[in-house]
Design an enzyme around this catalytic site. Structure first.
Site, short mmCIF file in Angstrom:
data_model
loop_
_atom_site.label_atom_id
_atom_site.label_comp_id
_atom_site.label_asym_id
_atom_site.label_seq_id
_atom_site.Cartn_x
_atom_site.Cartn_y
_atom_site.Cartn_z
N ASP A 253 0.83 -1.07 0.19
CA ASP A 253 -0.05 -0.02 0.06
C ASP A 253 0.93 1.23 -0.02
OD1 ASP A 253 -3.09 0.35 1.13
OD2 ASP A 253 -2.03 2.17 1.17
N ASP B 173 3.89 2.26 -4.62
CA ASP B 173 2.96 3.28 -5.24
C ASP B 173 2.19 2.41 -6.62
OD1 ASP B 173 1.49 5.04 -6.47
OD2 ASP B 173 2.99 6.70 -6.70
N TYR C 187 -15.48 7.86 -11.61
CA TYR C 187 -15.40 6.54 -10.98
C TYR C 187 -15.93 5.45 -12.04
CZ TYR C 187 -15.70 2.66 -7.44
OH TYR C 187 -15.51 1.68 -6.58
P1 NAD Z 1 -10.21 1.91 0.14
O1 NAD Z 1 -10.22 3.27 -0.34
O2 NAD Z 1 -10.79 1.58 1.67
O3 NAD Z 1 -8.67 1.45 -0.23
C1 NAD Z 1 -7.80 1.83 -1.15
C2 NAD Z 1 -6.40 1.48 -0.70
O4 NAD Z 1 -5.57 1.81 -1.66
C3 NAD Z 1 -6.23 2.25 0.62
O5 NAD Z 1 -5.43 1.65 1.79
C4 NAD Z 1 -5.01 3.43 0.07
O6 NAD Z 1 -4.23 3.78 0.76
C5 NAD Z 1 -4.32 2.48 -1.21
N1 NAD Z 1 -3.84 3.49 -2.22
C6 NAD Z 1 -4.38 4.21 -2.64
N2 NAD Z 1 -3.54 4.96 -3.69
C7 NAD Z 1 -2.50 4.28 -3.55
C8 NAD Z 1 -1.36 4.13 -4.45
N3 NAD Z 1 -1.14 4.94 -5.56
N4 NAD Z 1 -0.46 3.13 -4.51
C9 NAD Z 1 -0.77 1.98 -3.58
N5 NAD Z 1 -1.92 1.94 -2.88
C10 NAD Z 1 -2.81 2.99 -3.02
O7 NAD Z 1 -10.96 1.13 -0.95
P2 NAD Z 1 -11.74 -0.17 -1.05
O8 NAD Z 1 -13.10 0.13 -0.56
O9 NAD Z 1 -10.82 -1.17 -0.01
O10 NAD Z 1 -11.99 -0.64 -2.23
C11 NAD Z 1 -10.96 -1.63 -3.05
C12 NAD Z 1 -11.57 -1.66 -4.37
O11 NAD Z 1 -12.82 -2.34 -4.53
C13 NAD Z 1 -11.51 -0.61 -5.36
O12 NAD Z 1 -11.04 -0.80 -6.53
C14 NAD Z 1 -12.91 -0.16 -5.43
O13 NAD Z 1 -13.33 0.75 -6.52
C15 NAD Z 1 -13.63 -1.43 -5.37
N6 NAD Z 1 -14.81 -1.40 -4.63
C16 NAD Z 1 -15.09 -0.88 -3.46
C17 NAD Z 1 -16.25 -0.74 -2.79
C18 NAD Z 1 -16.82 -0.61 -1.37
O14 NAD Z 1 -17.87 -0.45 -1.13
N7 NAD Z 1 -15.64 -0.49 -0.61
C19 NAD Z 1 -17.49 -0.97 -3.69
C20 NAD Z 1 -17.27 -1.32 -5.15
C21 NAD Z 1 -15.68 -1.48 -5.60
#
Ligand code: NAD
Length: 334
Positions: free
Chosen positions: A36, A51, A141
């Site tokens: 992360d 990253d 998005y």
């Molecule tokens: P989140 O925002 O909780 O977590 C994302 C993680 O990515 C964070 O820990 C952040 O620090 C990390 N991150 C951000 N930029 C980064 C970078 N440049 N390099 C490395 N890490 C980086 O998101 P989530 O809810 O866990 O979602 C994960 C995936 O599931 C995403 O693709 C999201 O679109 C998809 N999704 C989530 C939901 C939901 O309700 N949570 C619903 C539909 C789809």
């Protein structure tokens, strides 16, 4: 045979926290690398700061650690994406392009990348929205997820990359906080119910959306990734459903246990985003292809959320006994 070695990018987020642990149980913690952009969180084993936009760094980790599968979870979610559309597009699409290229060049076994119900838009069917329904997203998005789905399909068709994907609905969990989506209220409401017995939401009372409890989302991911390759007919992304409810429904489910709970609403910009999405999803294809079936409905999820959060917060809470099952207003066929 090559040993499975898993790289989870975005491992500290709402899904990553729980998925990394689940993958550790399946493959052994020593075979799962949590990555992360955040600095090393306490207690997380096998962690690297990475990253998702740094193609060379990902490639180096894959080569040096003999990675065989990547789970790419780093993304900017729906509400945050509207605040910085260029950054959202860059993170959501460019990271996927890198991972797909690396999967092709390094001949990885599998890739997982989540899409979202945000690929649907106001022109999509409102109820039981089908796998191949019209999808004209109106958020950056949703647009980035739709582009991503087609890139997944492209890399499968042209280069044989075994990339698999789910269109997650709004996810509800009690471990890591949600990351800035239009469905975040459905987590916050449980916290506020236990702490203050009241909640002010940002979606209209009757704004019904597809949702899923995190244990179902984790199980769906593992089941999809463990399914035989020939069963995976959809290489864009699978519709999956858990339950559907509106703020008034979740408030009623909470009131069964906390009768004094009060909810009010001050809708903001997230209402327009949420309103553009379907209220319920048809996931027949996922059911037919690899046997998907959700386990949690609103009642079971509410009991589990309140029990676990009250323990975490040290708040006194007694679960109501013998409550009537919550009627599923938006049934899904299975
Ligand atoms: P989140 O925002 O909780 O977590 C994302 C993680 O990515 C964070 O820990 C952040 O620090 C990390 N991150 C951000 N930029 C980064 C970078 N440049 N390099 C490395 N890490 C980086 O998101 P989530 O809810 O866990 O979602 C994960 C995936 O599931 C995403 O693709 C999201 O679109 C998809 N999704 C989530 C939901 C939901 O309700 N949570 C619903 C539909 C789809």
């Amino acid at each position: 045979m090559k040993k499975d070695k898993i790289l989870v990018i975005g491992a500290c987020g709402q899904i990553g926290t729980e998925l990394t642990a689940a993958l550790g149980l399946q493959y052994g913690i020593e075979n799962v690398i949590a990555a992360d952009i955040q600095t090393h969180p306490a207690g997380v084993k096998n962690y690297i700061c990475l990253d998702a936009l740094d193609h060379q760094q990902i490639e180096r980790v894959v080569r040096e650690c003999d990675v065989t599968q990547i789970y790419l979870l780093a993304a900017m979610l729906s509400a945050n994406g509207e605040k910085d559309i260029n950054a959202a597009w860059r993170l959501n699409v460019q990271s996927l392009m890198s991972v797909l290229q690396i999967a092709r060049d390094q001949k990885l076994d599998k890739v997982f990348w989540p899409s979202s119900i945000a690929v649907f838009g106001p022109g999509s069917a409102k109820y039981n929205c089908r796998q191949h329904a019209r999808s004209e997203p109106i958020t950056v998005y949703g647009i980035s997820k739709k582009a991503g789905e087609h890139f997944c399909n492209y890399y499968f068709e042209n280069f044989g990359v075994d990339v698999r994907s789910l269109r997650f609905p709004g996810l509800i969990s009690y471990t890591a906080p949600p990351g800035g989506g239009a469905t975040d209220y459905a987590v916050d409401i449980y916290h506020q119910a236990l702490e203050k017995e009241q909640y002010t939401g940002f979606l209209e009372d009757d704004c019904c959306l597809p949702m899923m409890y995190m244990p179902d989302a984790i199980r769906a991911t593992l089941e999809l990734m463990n399914a035989p390759k020939e069963k995976i007919a959809i290489r864009t992304s699978y519709n999956i459903a858990g339950m559907s409810f509106a703020p008034c429904d979740i408030a009623a489910a909470i009131r069964k246990h906390i009768p004094s709970f009060k909810m009010s609403t001050v809708p903001d910009f997230r209402q327009a985003i949420a309103q553009s999405w379907p209220a319920s999803i048809d996931d027949q294809q996922a059911h037919n292809d690899w046997g998907w079936k959700p386990a949690f409905d609103l009642r079971r999820m509410t009991e589990d959320m309140l029990m676990n959060l009250s323990r975490q917060k040290g708040v006194e809470f007694e679960m109501a006994a013998n409550i009537e099952p919550v009627i599923d207003f938006y049934p899904h066929e299975h």
